[in-house]
Design a protein around this motif. Sequence first.
Motif, PDB file in Angstrom:
ATOM      1  N   LEU A 100       0.701  -1.514  -0.316  1.00 35.30           N
ATOM      2  CA  LEU A 100      -0.074   0.197   0.217  1.00 35.30           C
ATOM      3  C   LEU A 100       1.106   1.402   0.065  1.00 35.30           C
ATOM      4  CD1 LEU A 100      -3.219  -1.563   2.574  1.00 35.30           C
ATOM      5  CD2 LEU A 100      -3.223  -0.439   0.050  1.00 35.30           C
ATOM      6  N   THR A 101       1.947   1.238   0.958  1.00 36.03           N
ATOM      7  CA  THR A 101       2.931   2.271   0.621  1.00 36.03           C
ATOM      8  C   THR A 101       3.485   2.569  -0.038  1.00 36.03           C
ATOM      9  OG1 THR A 101       2.952   1.736   3.010  1.00 36.03           O
ATOM     10  CG2 THR A 101       5.083   3.532   1.702  1.00 36.03           C
ATOM     11  N   GLU A 102       3.665   1.067  -1.502  1.00 36.35           N
ATOM     12  CA  GLU A 102       4.526   1.507  -2.350  1.00 36.35           C
ATOM     13  C   GLU A 102       3.305   2.154  -3.200  1.00 36.35           C
ATOM     14  OE1 GLU A 102       6.782  -1.737  -4.613  1.00 36.35           O
ATOM     15  OE2 GLU A 102       4.749  -1.975  -5.045  1.00 36.35           O
ATOM     16  N   TYR A 103       2.536   2.056  -3.664  1.00 36.22           N
ATOM     17  CA  TYR A 103       1.336   2.272  -4.646  1.00 36.22           C
ATOM     18  C   TYR A 103       1.020   3.512  -4.600  1.00 36.22           C
ATOM     19  CZ  TYR A 103      -3.478   2.787  -6.403  1.00 36.22           C
ATOM     20  OH  TYR A 103      -4.704   3.586  -6.636  1.00 36.22           O
ATOM     21  N   LEU A 104       0.633   4.282  -3.209  1.00 42.09           N
ATOM     22  CA  LEU A 104       0.586   5.182  -2.881  1.00 42.09           C
ATOM     23  C   LEU A 104       1.974   6.242  -2.836  1.00 42.09           C
ATOM     24  CD1 LEU A 104      -1.395   5.250   0.363  1.00 42.09           C
ATOM     25  CD2 LEU A 104      -2.564   5.634  -1.624  1.00 42.09           C
ATOM     26  N   ASP A 105       3.271   5.889  -2.716  1.00 39.92           N
ATOM     27  CA  ASP A 105       3.405   6.545  -3.261  1.00 39.92           C
ATOM     28  C   ASP A 105       4.112   7.201  -4.953  1.00 39.92           C
ATOM     29  OD1 ASP A 105       5.889   7.108  -0.663  1.00 39.92           O
ATOM     30  OD2 ASP A 105       7.221   4.801  -1.442  1.00 39.92           O
ATOM     31  N   LEU A 117      -4.369   1.414   4.767  1.00 42.84           N
ATOM     32  CA  LEU A 117      -3.070   1.942   5.575  1.00 42.84           C
ATOM     33  C   LEU A 117      -3.073   2.636   6.819  1.00 42.84           C
ATOM     34  CD1 LEU A 117      -0.277   1.293   4.675  1.00 42.84           C
ATOM     35  CD2 LEU A 117      -0.388   3.419   3.983  1.00 42.84           C
ATOM     36  N   ALA A 118      -3.883   3.320   6.744  1.00 37.26           N
ATOM     37  CA  ALA A 118      -4.930   4.052   8.280  1.00 37.26           C
ATOM     38  C   ALA A 118      -5.335   3.078   9.444  1.00 37.26           C
ATOM     39  CB  ALA A 118      -6.209   4.555   8.189  1.00 37.26           C
TER      40      ALA A 118
END
Length: 562
Positions: A100-105, A117-118
């Motif tokens: 998820l972090t990679e996607y949101l980056d 993610l929250a």
Amino acid sequence: MKDLSEEKQKLIKDLVKNKKFHQLEFEVNSLLLEQRSSFLLNLLGVCKISKIPTSKKDLNESLDLFKEAYLKDKTLTDALFNYSEIATRLFKYGEAKDLLTEYLDIVKYNYKANLALAKIHFYLGNMDECLKNYKKIIDNNEANSKMWAAFLFTTNYTYKYNQKEYLNFCNKFSDQLKKFDGKDLKSFKYEKNPKKLRVGFFSADLRTHSVAKFIEETLKILKQNNFEIIAFSNNKLGADDLTTERLKGIFDEWYDIIKLSDLEAINLIRDKKINILFDLTGFSTGNRCEIFKNKSAPLQISWCGYCNSSGIKEIDYLIADQNLIKKEEEFNYSEEIIRLPKIWNSHFLISSKIEINELPALKNKFITFGSFNNYGKLSNETIEIWSKILKNNNSKLILKTSVHDHQLLRDNIMSKFKKNGIENHKIIFMERLKSNDDHLKLYNKIDISLDTFPFGGATTTIESLWMGVPTITLSGEIFNSKFGVSINKNLNLNNFIAKNKIDYIEKAKVICSDLNKLSHIRKSLRNLIIDSALFDSKNLGLNLSKILKEKWNLFSKQNKNS
């Protein structure tokens, strides 16, 4: 989907439409023999989690399928979101967090990704990161009332926002809560001068829960003092238990509202002639803020379940005490403050059959600290200060939580201690226990309890004291940062109240240096606490009864012509 024949596409659409997931699973498995596409892998995962009942085996298999589908085709974001949802349910979300972090980056913002993610960061105890993701949803005007409440509730765990900022958020939330058209709302039916005031209690925790432990005895006193008490239970379906049954025997009337819409619940409460309505939930899980925004009763009071301001101006009062909210601090709250004379709440009497052992340090030759607070309360600042205390002597720290206990969370907590120079052997994680008596007996392993901050413990502090274990607490700026202050002051344990973080460390050092004094405190605490306001539900109930009658009389005078 487009790679399939028209016949297969139609069959799949029909099976999905008619929710025939067992047959759909068979068809998809057959198609996967020919092509292992991302679409089919994701669809098979959906089949597995859509079956009723869903087995643990199906959940685990769906997790692998969703992951494979997304890694094959990272444009198929449904697979990522499905993977994250199931990973959260199974407490296996370490890799989901990274994906998820990679996607949101790349995309910077996506409602589903930020929400997922929250939740993951919340369950990992990373409250600042949790808030960061909720805030992005709020800033993009996509937050519903439940998400707003989750955001506001989570702010209590960190120092990320001060009380002024928090209250500004509350006001924004209150402004976007749904207000129903007057023509859809029933008129108030309360009596202005009833023989008995009808007092309603809304809660999602009328079961084995801290809220029930705090209110049960007080409810009995209210009944004895000419009040009719009515429950509006928002307990989850299937959550009712023996405590629920016991509470049903205390309330004069009981209404389950979990299946009612907000409008239906508001009209039910108005129809039942409620004079005063208590909110025992606030922004906690199971909240129904619209019920209070639409003024379900002429007077509304926040108490017990959520100890901070709501920003909802239709809630008239917030119950505290003189140690929790000073006169000069009232501007931090939208509600008018009601101060009970000694303490804001009294606890259900704990079993006295559980014996207290001698101070463990006398035998161990080292101090054992402990905290049984929810792991989410272990803020970065808390861990930093506790680490400094642990470095001061040959001590250990026992941790246990009543919620969200899993290995990833423990690993995350341990990694934070390691960053502060604390090795694994200094931290002992205890398993959750079903029996409350067994839970209490664990305090016999502890010399001193350490309170969390900024969100302190209430139930845990009282239980610790009951078992002869004093709690070092840090005085904060707001209500829920001062639970321990109020509790310790009611026991004259002022030496266990720290003014600031440096004082917190110094208090621990001084207290650890005198084992004889600590042993004496251990032996005397239970008798001290039994005779204190902490368990004096009679006086608390009498004081609350008097205050409620005064507030109602004032309201009646101010509205005599309406």
